[in-house]
Design a protein around this motif. Structure first.
Motif, short mmCIF file in Angstrom:
data_model
loop_
_atom_site.label_atom_id
_atom_site.label_comp_id
_atom_site.label_asym_id
_atom_site.label_seq_id
_atom_site.Cartn_x
_atom_site.Cartn_y
_atom_site.Cartn_z
N LEU A 199 0.75 -1.07 0.02
CA LEU A 199 -0.12 -0.17 0.10
C LEU A 199 0.69 1.50 0.25
O LEU A 199 1.12 2.00 -0.99
CB LEU A 199 -1.12 0.24 1.53
CG LEU A 199 -2.33 1.11 1.44
CD1 LEU A 199 -2.96 1.02 0.15
CD2 LEU A 199 -2.69 1.07 2.74
N GLU A 200 1.67 1.05 1.09
CA GLU A 200 3.36 2.29 0.93
C GLU A 200 3.77 2.47 -0.96
O GLU A 200 3.74 3.52 -0.62
CB GLU A 200 3.86 2.40 2.03
CG GLU A 200 2.71 2.25 3.28
CD GLU A 200 2.59 1.08 3.88
OE1 GLU A 200 2.16 0.14 2.72
OE2 GLU A 200 1.83 0.65 4.68
N THR A 201 4.33 1.99 -0.80
CA THR A 201 5.22 1.92 -2.13
C THR A 201 4.60 1.95 -3.26
O THR A 201 5.48 1.92 -4.96
CB THR A 201 6.42 1.56 -2.45
OG1 THR A 201 5.74 -0.04 -2.11
CG2 THR A 201 6.75 1.84 -0.43
N ARG A 257 0.62 -4.08 5.02
CA ARG A 257 -0.64 -3.66 4.34
C ARG A 257 -0.08 -3.28 3.17
O ARG A 257 0.14 -2.59 1.96
CB ARG A 257 -1.21 -2.05 4.92
CG ARG A 257 -1.10 -2.45 6.03
CD ARG A 257 -1.64 -0.54 6.38
NE ARG A 257 -3.06 -0.14 6.20
CZ ARG A 257 -2.98 1.24 6.19
NH1 ARG A 257 -2.28 2.13 6.77
NH2 ARG A 257 -4.24 1.20 6.20
#
Length: 471
Positions: free
Chosen positions: A400-402, A440
């Motif tokens: 999700l973050e990258t 995530r």
């Protein structure tokens, strides 16, 4: 005013009786409540459930579908015109569009009606034609459900429990310091009351972010149109003898009682008490990642949630004359796609052990409960990698973050969940078998064929448990 209120109550009672008679004899209505604590996946669960009931190619575990008896499914206007409609189309577009992303989380009560045209099974199939079964899905924040436990508590009880519980939590340090500088017996100062309420709300917000689940009152976190009103402007204060009339603490107690009367009881009466099937979603993997204290806190919160239910069988006359009781409760550990399937049974066993006491009480009262590991939307694929000289069963997905692809192994859950629960109850700081990791994942781009709903894990089995007996 009393006569008018009595007449209004009688009118609503007659209308409710008529609705129950109509539903029992002609078009049955199943009211399914969906709740869970923050980020447990309520919105995704509802969206995927509706999509997969409308396009059922991925629902072989739903018996009526595997037997070919569900002829059609279609959305209808919801029966309660005072509630917002669950925005199914927007949420589905977020999950299945060209740039898939997670939708906004639940912030208020909403409802949606899905009607199923079903051919009866067995002997009645030759005697009657297809009938319509209405599924009314009610979505509400789990934080509000926790508030039902407040109905049996006084302000003194609530304050003592909260202050004892938060004493050692770093998130509460500022509020506790501010509270200790206050003379609770002084005359009410509204500005001071507001500062205390804001400080306590700041603690609740930080505690929820840190993984604590006992964050009541829930409307402090999701106030909606109550924001700034006196009914959500109170905080726990220690007791020191009899509170003088019109003192700060006496006013806090008065507002606490008003919160129960004006906020909690109407929610119970208008929404919660009318539910007859219930899903409680739990992000157990996140609690395991945060450690033993988070798991113990979750166990206590879930026990309080179950205490709010009135489980039992809906006998025919009971349903017609005395209202519904919760017949079935599903406790679902979400995000099962974050684990390889070889660990799903261990996650289910952990959920069953976590809720053992609460489930036993529900089963004894005549309700039917079940624990299950599921993923309403599958975001990963399974893989096997070599690490430190051993092969690991893992999952692979888009972070999700990258946004980059990554393989992930969270750690091995023990076969005996008592090892985890014992450590949590004893106040251990770390797990005896090593830490569990959490990651995530973002929704994966989908290429759905005609008749297919979004990919999932065991959503069909969840639907069979919850509504299969009524189809």
């Amino acid at each position: 005013m009393a006569i008018a209120g009595l007449a209004d109550g009688l009118t609503r009672g007659i209308e409710g009786f008529g609705d129950r008679v109509s539903g029992a004899f002609f078009e049955p209505v199943i009211r399914l409540g969906v709740t869970g604590l923050a980020r447990a996946g309520k919105t995704v669960f509802i969206t995927s459930l509706i999509a997969n009931l409308m396009d059922r190619a991925r629902m072989p575990g739903l018996l009526a579908e595997s037997e070919g008896r569900i002829l059609a499914a279609y959305l209808q206007p919801q029966p309660d015109v005072t509630l917002p409609r669950f925005d199914y189309e927007t949420q589905l577009a977020a999950l299945t569009g060209p740039d898939p992303h997670w939708p906004q989380s639940t912030r208020a009560v909403s409802e949606l009606r899905l009607s199923l045209r079903v051919r009866p099974a067995g002997y009645f199939a030759a005697m009657t034609g297809p009938r319509t079964v209405h599924l009314d899905i009610v979505d509400y924040p789990g934080e509000w459900l926790l508030d039902l436990a407040l109905l049996d508590k006084s302000y003194d009880q609530w304050s003592a429990e909260v202050l004892d519980r938060i004493e050692a939590r770093p998130q509460a340090a500022q509020y506790l310091a501010d509270m200790r500088e206050v003379d609770a017996r002084q005359a009410l100062d509204e500005a001071l009351a507001q500062r205390l309420a804001q400080g306590f709300t700041a603690y609740l917000t930080a505690a929820r972010e840190a993984g604590f689940y006992d964050c009541t009152p829930g409307r402090f976190l999701l106030p909606g149109d109550l924001e700034g009103s006196p009914v959500v402007t109170f905080a726990p204060l220690p007791q020191s003898g009899r509170d003088p009339r019109k003192s700060l603490r006496a006013e806090m107690a008065r507002r606490f009682e008003a919160y129960k009367r004006e906020v909690v009881r109407p929610f119970f009466r208008d929404h919660f008490a009318r539910i007859d099937r219930q899903v409680v979603l739990v992000d157990a993997l996140d609690a395991l990642h945060k450690g033993p204290s988070a798991v113990e806190d979750m166990r206590r919160a879930m026990a309080e949630i179950l205490g709010a239910f009135r489980p039992g069988r809906n006998a025919f006359l009971t349903q017609l004359l005395l209202g519904r009781r919760v017949e079935k409760i599903l406790f679902a550990a979400t995000k099962a796609d974050h684990l390889h399937h070889t660990q799903h049974s261990r996650l289910t066993a952990f959920m069953e052990a976590l809720l053992r006491g609460a489930r036993d009480r529900a089963d004894f009262a005549g309700g039917e409960t079940r624990a299950m590991a599921l993923a309403a939307l599958r975001t990963t694929v399974e893989d096997r990698i070599s690490h430190a000289g051993r092969d690991l069963d893992c999952v692979r997905g888009r972070l999700l973050e990258t946004g980059r692809q990554a393989a992930f192994h969270p750690g091995d859950l023990p076969e005996d969940p008592a090892r985890l629960l014992s450590a949590a109850r004893e106040g251990a700081e770390t797990w005896p078998d090593g830490a569990f990791k959490s990651m995530r994942f973002a929704p994966a781009p989908l290429d759905l064929r005609r008749g297919e709903g979004p990919p999932h894990i065991r959503l069909d089995r969840a639907a069979q448990f919850l509504i299969g007996d009524r189809l």
